[in-house]
Design an enzyme around this catalytic site. Structure first.
Site, short mmCIF file in Angstrom:
data_model
loop_
_atom_site.label_atom_id
_atom_site.label_comp_id
_atom_site.label_asym_id
_atom_site.label_seq_id
_atom_site.Cartn_x
_atom_site.Cartn_y
_atom_site.Cartn_z
N ASN A 120 -9.97 -0.06 0.17
CA ASN A 120 -8.51 0.03 0.16
C ASN A 120 -8.00 -0.51 -1.18
O ASN A 120 -8.03 -1.72 -1.42
CB ASN A 120 -7.95 -0.78 1.34
CG ASN A 120 -6.44 -0.77 1.40
OD1 ASN A 120 -5.77 -0.35 0.46
ND2 ASN A 120 -5.90 -1.25 2.52
N CYS A 152 0.82 -1.22 0.00
CA CYS A 152 0.00 0.00 0.00
C CYS A 152 0.85 1.27 0.00
O CYS A 152 0.35 2.36 -0.28
CB CYS A 152 -0.95 0.01 1.19
SG CYS A 152 -2.03 -1.42 1.22
N HIS A 164 -3.13 7.32 2.31
CA HIS A 164 -3.56 5.99 1.84
C HIS A 164 -4.91 5.71 2.48
O HIS A 164 -5.14 6.01 3.65
CB HIS A 164 -2.52 4.94 2.25
CG HIS A 164 -3.01 3.55 2.06
ND1 HIS A 164 -3.60 3.14 0.88
CD2 HIS A 164 -3.05 2.48 2.89
CE1 HIS A 164 -3.96 1.87 1.00
NE2 HIS A 164 -3.63 1.45 2.22
N1 COA Z 1 -18.22 -8.16 9.86
C1 COA Z 1 -18.62 -8.40 11.13
N2 COA Z 1 -17.79 -8.72 12.13
C2 COA Z 1 -16.47 -8.77 11.84
C3 COA Z 1 -15.98 -8.52 10.55
C4 COA Z 1 -16.91 -8.22 9.53
N3 COA Z 1 -16.54 -7.96 8.27
N4 COA Z 1 -14.65 -8.65 10.57
C5 COA Z 1 -14.28 -8.96 11.84
N5 COA Z 1 -15.39 -9.03 12.59
C6 COA Z 1 -15.48 -9.34 14.02
C7 COA Z 1 -14.31 -10.13 14.53
O1 COA Z 1 -14.51 -11.51 14.28
C8 COA Z 1 -14.33 -9.81 15.99
O2 COA Z 1 -15.33 -10.59 16.61
P1 COA Z 1 -15.11 -11.17 18.11
O3 COA Z 1 -14.93 -9.92 18.97
O4 COA Z 1 -16.36 -11.92 18.33
O5 COA Z 1 -13.86 -11.99 18.02
C9 COA Z 1 -14.80 -8.36 16.03
O6 COA Z 1 -15.42 -8.11 14.75
C10 COA Z 1 -13.70 -7.37 16.26
O7 COA Z 1 -12.64 -7.67 15.39
P2 COA Z 1 -11.35 -6.75 15.30
O8 COA Z 1 -10.44 -7.29 14.23
O9 COA Z 1 -10.78 -6.54 16.66
O10 COA Z 1 -12.02 -5.38 14.80
P3 COA Z 1 -11.39 -3.97 14.60
O11 COA Z 1 -12.17 -2.95 15.30
O12 COA Z 1 -9.90 -3.98 14.80
O13 COA Z 1 -11.65 -3.70 13.05
C11 COA Z 1 -10.40 -3.76 10.99
C12 COA Z 1 -11.10 -4.58 12.09
C13 COA Z 1 -9.77 -4.73 10.00
C14 COA Z 1 -11.43 -2.91 10.29
C15 COA Z 1 -9.32 -2.86 11.62
O14 COA Z 1 -8.56 -3.59 12.53
C16 COA Z 1 -8.39 -2.25 10.62
O15 COA Z 1 -8.77 -1.42 9.81
N6 COA Z 1 -7.11 -2.61 10.71
C17 COA Z 1 -6.08 -2.00 9.88
C18 COA Z 1 -6.24 -2.46 8.49
C19 COA Z 1 -5.27 -1.87 7.58
O16 COA Z 1 -4.97 -0.71 7.67
N7 COA Z 1 -4.80 -2.70 6.70
C20 COA Z 1 -4.04 -2.32 5.61
C21 COA Z 1 -2.84 -1.57 5.91
S1 COA Z 1 -2.38 -1.14 4.32
#
Ligand code: COA
Length: 333
Positions: A288, A115, A258
């Site tokens: 993204n 990215c 980004h």
């Molecule tokens: N729909 C519903 N629930 C979902 C889900 C979806 N699409 N994806 C994950 N969950 C659930 C998980 O299973 C978890 O459930 P649990 O608490 O029962 O285990 C819960 O939501 C929380 O998951 P978590 O991963 O802690 O959520 P989060 O608040 O961190 O959000 C992201 C997840 C991916 C949106 C976030 O972490 C993020 O944006 N991370 C950075 C990503 C990024 O920048 N990546 C690229 C860099 S280039």
């Protein structure tokens, strides 16, 4: 130090026609529109057509950027494609793009910093151009992320989209353009965000690229851990690029980040003391798009007529690796 400065003289972008909304995703994985929107800011994303490749999107964006600069492919001295989703393992997608655009002889290569590819690519181009190697460079970020996500993993498949953005860069004596870049990587984090081979860019005959073909070369991510490091490192890197370019926070007119997650973008804007009105956000409609997201977001500002000559634009990105970085541009178009 060279007296040349690297200016953006043309810009263009391309998004595939097909869109995939959060409602569509509700039918594919156990998710909801409200979860995706609240956690990421994303409502929809564009998905490449079955008969398209990354190079096809790159070519569309490049044609618009060349037209915008008022030049043809024969005026270009080098072509860089930043991509995580090349058409093939080799040759470089940049050479495929060169051929599709009817270009010949000038060097063409890919850069891979996931990215952060556009931020890295802009730094490469700027350094080489100021060293006198090239006068005009076509830099493209192009990504078919839908081909490497695991459509059975709700934690990742809801985040990504496809598209391309391109800029024409020209070395001139006049001041402005790219004021500086800072780049970082720390491979000790490599397991938090990765995608294994088999390579998705293999021949379309060899691999089923359809949205139903789960696990072709799946992205794996520990999202919440990536989130925490991203917010910290981006907060640091924006301070570093300001110091590097001798620019104060209040001199930044636009933040073009980004587009991974609106909450990460908001945290960086807050760190810079910037109102979200001064931040280009396309994540809602694009998701993204990896290294395509910054040129897409820059082009969105340009097409809306928001960029004025003399304005300072801060570009920043965070990526798998981890690899991250930032550039500052003084707009001169
Ligand atoms: N729909 C519903 N629930 C979902 C889900 C979806 N699409 N994806 C994950 N969950 C659930 C998980 O299973 C978890 O459930 P649990 O608490 O029962 O285990 C819960 O939501 C929380 O998951 P978590 O991963 O802690 O959520 P989060 O608040 O961190 O959000 C992201 C997840 C991916 C949106 C976030 O972490 C993020 O944006 N991370 C950075 C990503 C990024 O920048 N990546 C690229 C860099 S280039």
């Amino acid at each position: 130090m060279s007296s040349m400065h690297v200016h953006v003289t043309g810009i263009g972008s391309y998004l595939p026609e097909r869109t995939l909304t959060n409602a569509d995703l509700e039918k594919i994985v156990d998710t909801t529109d409200s979860w995706i929107h609240e956690r990421t800011g994303i409502r929809e994303r564009h998905i490449i057509a079955e008969d398209q490749m990354t190079s096809d999107m790159a070519v569309e964006a490049a044609r618009i950027a060349l037209d915008d600069a008022g030049i043809g492919i024969d005026d270009i001295d080098a072509l860089i494609v930043s991509t995580t989703t090349p058409d093939m393992v080799f040759p470089a997608t940049a050479t495929i793009v060169q051929a599709k655009l009817g270009g010949k002889d000038f060097p063409a290569w890919d850069t891979q910093a996931v990215c952060s590819g556009f931020v890295y690519g802009l730094a490469h181009a700027d350094g080489m151009m100021r060293a006198g190697m090239f006068k005009r460079v076509l830099l493209i970020g192009a990504e078919a992320m839908s081909r490497i996500v695991n459509w059975k993993d709700r934690g990742t498949c809801v985040l990504f989209g496809d598209g391309a953005g391109a800029v024409v860069l020209e070395a001139r004596e006049e001041e402005g353009g790219v004021l500086g870049s800072v780049l970082h990587a720390d491979g000790s984090y490599r397991d938090l965000l990765k995608a294994h081979h088999p390579h998705p860019g293999a021949s379309p005959d060899a691999v089923d690229f359809s949205i139903d073909a789960a696990g072709v070369a799946a992205v794996e991510m520990k999202g919440n851990e990536v989130f925490r490091v991203a917010v910290t490192k981006l907060g640091e890197v924006v301070g570093e690029i300001l110091a590097h370019c001798h620019i104060d926070e209040d001199q930044i007119d636009w933040l073009v980040p980004h587009q991974a997650n609106i909450r990460i973008i908001q945290a960086t804007a807050k760190k810079l003391g910037m109102d979200m009105k001064r931040v280009s956000t396309t994540v809602r409609d694009h998701g993204n798009t990896s290294s395509a997201s910054i040129p897409l977001a820059l082009d969105a500002l340009y097409r809306e007529g928001k960029l004025q000559s003399g304005q300072h634009i801060l570009l920043e990105a965070f990526a798998g690796g981890f690899a991250w970085g930032a550039n500052i541009l003084r707009w001169s178009k």
